[in-house]
Design a protein around this motif. Structure first.
Motif, PDB file in Angstrom:
ATOM      1  N   SER A  41      63.924 -28.736 -14.829  1.00  0.00           N
ATOM      2  CA  SER A  41      62.678 -28.604 -15.589  1.00  0.00           C
ATOM      3  C   SER A  41      62.929 -29.035 -17.027  1.00  0.00           C
ATOM      4  CB  SER A  41      62.142 -27.172 -15.542  1.00  0.00           C
ATOM      5  OG  SER A  41      63.075 -26.265 -16.099  1.00  0.00           O
ATOM      6  N   LEU A  42      61.890 -29.560 -17.680  1.00  0.00           N
ATOM      7  CA  LEU A  42      61.973 -30.042 -19.058  1.00  0.00           C
ATOM      8  C   LEU A  42      61.042 -29.202 -19.935  1.00  0.00           C
ATOM      9  CD1 LEU A  42      61.807 -33.891 -18.320  1.00  0.00           C
ATOM     10  CD2 LEU A  42      63.834 -32.429 -18.470  1.00  0.00           C
ATOM     11  N   HIS A  43      61.399 -29.070 -21.238  1.00  0.00           N
ATOM     12  CA  HIS A  43      60.675 -28.143 -22.097  1.00  0.00           C
ATOM     13  C   HIS A  43      60.487 -28.728 -23.497  1.00  0.00           C
ATOM     14  CE1 HIS A  43      61.479 -25.145 -18.964  1.00  0.00           C
ATOM     15  NE2 HIS A  43      62.653 -25.750 -18.883  1.00  0.00           N
ATOM     16  N   ARG A  44      59.281 -28.500 -24.049  1.00  0.00           N
ATOM     17  CA  ARG A  44      58.967 -29.020 -25.385  1.00  0.00           C
ATOM     18  C   ARG A  44      58.112 -28.000 -26.138  1.00  0.00           C
ATOM     19  NH1 ARG A  44      57.614 -34.975 -26.991  1.00  0.00           N
ATOM     20  NH2 ARG A  44      56.730 -34.745 -29.087  1.00  0.00           N
ATOM     21  N   ARG A  45      58.441 -27.762 -27.414  1.00  0.00           N
ATOM     22  CA  ARG A  45      57.649 -26.888 -28.277  1.00  0.00           C
ATOM     23  C   ARG A  45      57.604 -27.508 -29.670  1.00  0.00           C
ATOM     24  NH1 ARG A  45      57.141 -25.127 -23.919  1.00  0.00           N
ATOM     25  NH2 ARG A  45      57.019 -22.946 -23.200  1.00  0.00           N
ATOM     26  N   LYS A  46      56.410 -27.556 -30.268  1.00  0.00           N
ATOM     27  CA  LYS A  46      56.256 -28.175 -31.587  1.00  0.00           C
ATOM     28  C   LYS A  46      56.414 -27.180 -32.727  1.00  0.00           C
ATOM     29  CE  LYS A  46      51.212 -27.738 -31.505  1.00  0.00           C
ATOM     30  NZ  LYS A  46      49.937 -28.489 -31.486  1.00  0.00           N
ATOM     31  N   GLY A  47      56.819 -25.959 -32.427  1.00  0.00           N
ATOM     32  CA  GLY A  47      57.043 -24.976 -33.481  1.00  0.00           C
ATOM     33  C   GLY A  47      57.690 -23.737 -32.920  1.00  0.00           C
ATOM     34  N   PRO A  48      58.117 -22.822 -33.784  1.00  0.00           N
ATOM     35  CA  PRO A  48      58.687 -21.560 -33.321  1.00  0.00           C
ATOM     36  C   PRO A  48      57.690 -20.800 -32.444  1.00  0.00           C
ATOM     37  CG  PRO A  48      59.122 -21.878 -35.663  1.00  0.00           C
ATOM     38  CD  PRO A  48      58.154 -22.940 -35.256  1.00  0.00           C
ATOM     39  N   LEU A  91      69.415 -12.968 -15.329  1.00  0.00           N
ATOM     40  CA  LEU A  91      69.400 -11.942 -16.366  1.00  0.00           C
ATOM     41  C   LEU A  91      68.021 -11.778 -16.981  1.00  0.00           C
ATOM     42  CD1 LEU A  91      72.538 -12.556 -18.624  1.00  0.00           C
ATOM     43  CD2 LEU A  91      72.123 -10.620 -17.128  1.00  0.00           C
ATOM     44  N   PRO A  92      67.598 -10.527 -17.241  1.00  0.00           N
ATOM     45  CA  PRO A  92      66.390 -10.319 -18.044  1.00  0.00           C
ATOM     46  C   PRO A  92      66.740 -10.486 -19.520  1.00  0.00           C
ATOM     47  CG  PRO A  92      67.279  -8.212 -17.307  1.00  0.00           C
ATOM     48  CD  PRO A  92      68.150  -9.274 -16.708  1.00  0.00           C
ATOM     49  N   VAL A  93      66.008 -11.322 -20.221  1.00  0.00           N
ATOM     50  CA  VAL A  93      66.283 -11.602 -21.633  1.00  0.00           C
ATOM     51  C   VAL A  93      64.962 -11.663 -22.406  1.00  0.00           C
ATOM     52  CG1 VAL A  93      68.343 -12.962 -21.049  1.00  0.00           C
ATOM     53  CG2 VAL A  93      66.155 -14.113 -21.399  1.00  0.00           C
ATOM     54  N   ILE A  94      65.098 -11.692 -23.727  1.00  0.00           N
ATOM     55  CA  ILE A  94      63.967 -11.984 -24.613  1.00  0.00           C
ATOM     56  C   ILE A  94      64.316 -13.289 -25.310  1.00  0.00           C
ATOM     57  CG2 ILE A  94      62.551 -11.190 -26.531  1.00  0.00           C
ATOM     58  CD1 ILE A  94      63.410  -8.338 -25.845  1.00  0.00           C
ATOM     59  N   SER A  95      63.509 -14.317 -25.112  1.00  0.00           N
ATOM     60  CA  SER A  95      63.857 -15.656 -25.576  1.00  0.00           C
ATOM     61  C   SER A  95      62.724 -16.247 -26.410  1.00  0.00           C
ATOM     62  CB  SER A  95      64.141 -16.560 -24.367  1.00  0.00           C
ATOM     63  OG  SER A  95      64.361 -17.893 -24.772  1.00  0.00           O
ATOM     64  N   HIS A  96      63.107 -17.067 -27.394  1.00  0.00           N
ATOM     65  CA  HIS A  96      62.071 -17.793 -28.141  1.00  0.00           C
ATOM     66  C   HIS A  96      62.680 -18.988 -28.870  1.00  0.00           C
ATOM     67  CE1 HIS A  96      62.749 -15.982 -32.355  1.00  0.00           C
ATOM     68  NE2 HIS A  96      63.659 -15.430 -31.586  1.00  0.00           N
ATOM     69  N   VAL A  97      61.810 -19.929 -29.215  1.00  0.00           N
ATOM     70  CA  VAL A  97      62.194 -21.095 -30.014  1.00  0.00           C
ATOM     71  C   VAL A  97      62.216 -20.668 -31.474  1.00  0.00           C
ATOM     72  CG1 VAL A  97      61.493 -23.410 -30.750  1.00  0.00           C
ATOM     73  CG2 VAL A  97      61.233 -22.727 -28.355  1.00  0.00           C
ATOM     74  N   THR A  98      63.304 -20.973 -32.180  1.00  0.00           N
ATOM     75  CA  THR A  98      63.411 -20.609 -33.590  1.00  0.00           C
ATOM     76  C   THR A  98      63.210 -21.799 -34.525  1.00  0.00           C
ATOM     77  OG1 THR A  98      65.826 -20.875 -33.465  1.00  0.00           O
ATOM     78  CG2 THR A  98      64.934 -18.654 -33.145  1.00  0.00           C
ATOM     79  N   ARG A  99      63.361 -23.013 -33.999  1.00  0.00           N
ATOM     80  CA  ARG A  99      63.121 -24.190 -34.836  1.00  0.00           C
ATOM     81  C   ARG A  99      62.540 -25.310 -34.004  1.00  0.00           C
ATOM     82  NH1 ARG A  99      65.662 -28.924 -36.496  1.00  0.00           N
ATOM     83  NH2 ARG A  99      67.499 -28.492 -35.205  1.00  0.00           N
ATOM     84  N   GLY A 100      61.429 -25.853 -34.509  1.00  0.00           N
ATOM     85  CA  GLY A 100      60.744 -26.971 -33.881  1.00  0.00           C
ATOM     86  C   GLY A 100      59.564 -27.343 -34.754  1.00  0.00           C
ATOM     87  N   SER A 101      59.170 -28.594 -34.750  1.00  0.00           N
ATOM     88  CA  SER A 101      58.044 -29.043 -35.563  1.00  0.00           C
ATOM     89  C   SER A 101      57.339 -30.175 -34.842  1.00  0.00           C
ATOM     90  CB  SER A 101      58.516 -29.516 -36.948  1.00  0.00           C
ATOM     91  OG  SER A 101      59.346 -30.663 -36.818  1.00  0.00           O
ATOM     92  N   THR A 102      56.203 -30.583 -35.378  1.00  0.00           N
ATOM     93  CA  THR A 102      55.487 -31.712 -34.787  1.00  0.00           C
ATOM     94  C   THR A 102      56.345 -32.970 -34.829  1.00  0.00           C
ATOM     95  OG1 THR A 102      53.384 -30.757 -35.492  1.00  0.00           O
ATOM     96  CG2 THR A 102      53.377 -33.090 -34.894  1.00  0.00           C
ATOM     97  N   GLU A 103      57.054 -33.157 -35.959  1.00  0.00           N
ATOM     98  CA  GLU A 103      57.895 -34.348 -36.116  1.00  0.00           C
ATOM     99  C   GLU A 103      59.168 -34.240 -35.279  1.00  0.00           C
ATOM    100  OE1 GLU A 103      56.801 -32.480 -38.644  1.00  0.00           O
ATOM    101  OE2 GLU A 103      55.110 -33.767 -39.203  1.00  0.00           O
TER     102      GLU A 103
END
Length: 305
Positions: A41-48, A91-103
């Protein structure tokens, strides 16, 4: 055979940029993309993003651009461009993106692994048992080398070749597994492959729980299935997963209920029954405690975001 990474950092950075471009071609807007290669699977986020409760499955997570963070029990794990995260057990975890932007959006991939294939390949390669002094770690972070990045790029590029993908994808996935077994993550996979090791027994118990989480759980029965005394089983289970068997089951139930409501539009009462709750009020209390809001409010928030 032991991995040695002597490549210049500039070479690895260039390879990482190539991996980011390959992911971006197929993940052109924010989201999680299942692919024609079932394990990939592939993943993309433009911000935190906000911290999200989820289950990390046995597999290899890679960040090609941006940064991510995961909370595993009391441990905070950060990883960024060119780094790989091996999850050796679900594993059960708490996950998030910490750095990402539109650029420069966060770009990453997840490749699930098959525990049976790990054991089979390790045996074929006649790999040694893990050192007695090494402790099993359910999550490890390591830097990718150019060869591993290269095969990941080739695997992604197969998405442009649907006629070849069914024949070549298994070969590339096998190469990735072989490289993992002799690379920096090797010790954790050796623990998983070692017959009768506590980590292997707990992995089997976790696999059983994932298939049977809606049923009533008797920890003593699960311990017997793992060939351990109840007290030893509880200790190993907590050491490896960061939680107790009952708490693990609860998280599986609530994660599944959340997915039923979010993806299939199932109402909270029906979702509670399907995942094994007999009391709607208990379901609502435990759901709110885990996700920070009652079921309907949480699902509305997720849909808006």
């Amino acid at each position: 055979m032991i991995y040695r990474n002597s490549e210049p950092l500039s070479t690895i950075a260039a390879s990482t940029d190539g991996l980011a471009r390959a992911i971006a071609r197929f993940a052109q807007s924010d989201g999680d993309y299942a692919t024609a290669i079932p394990a990939l699977s592939l993943h993309r986020r433009k911000g935190p993003t906000e911290p999200l409760h989820c289950i990390f499955n046995l597999g290899l997570g890679v960040v090609a651009q941006g940064n991510k963070q995961a909370l595993v029990g009391e441990e905070v794990v950060n990883y960024g461009p060119g780094q790989s995260m091996l999850t050796s057990i679900d594993l059960p975890v708490i996950s998030h993106v910490t750095r990402g932007s539109t650029e420069e959006p966060m770009l990453g991939l997840m490749l699930t692994l098959d525990s049976r294939q790990i054991v089979k390949t390790a045996a074929e390669m006649q790999l040694p048992a893990p050192p007695r002094t090494s402790a099993f770690a359910p999550i490890t972070i390591e830097t990718l080398d150019g060869a591993m990045i290269g095969v990941l790029i080739r695997l992604i590029e197969l998405l442009d070749q649907p006629a070849l993908a069914p024949h070549l994808a298994p070969l590339y996935q096998h190469e990735i597994l072989v490289r993992l077994l002799v690379g920096p993550h090797r010790t954790q996979l050796q623990h998983l492959a070692a017959n009768g090791s506590p980590s292997q027994q707990i992995a089997r118990a976790v696999a059983w729980l994932k298939q049977n989480f809606s049923n009533e759980l008797r920890v003593d029965d699960l311990a017997a299935h793992a060939h351990m005394s109840p007290s030893t089983f509880r200790q190993h289970f907590r050491n490896i997963t960061g939680t107790s068997p009952l708490q693990y089951q609860k998280q599986l139930r609530l994660q599944e209920a959340r997915q039923l409501m979010l993806s299939l539009g199932v109402d909270a009462g029906s979702a509670a029954v399907q995942v094994g709750y007999e009391s709607a009020s208990q379901f609502s209390r435990e759901y709110s405690r885990l996700f920070g809001a009652p079921p309907q409010q949480d699902v509305r928030r997720l849909r808006l975001s």
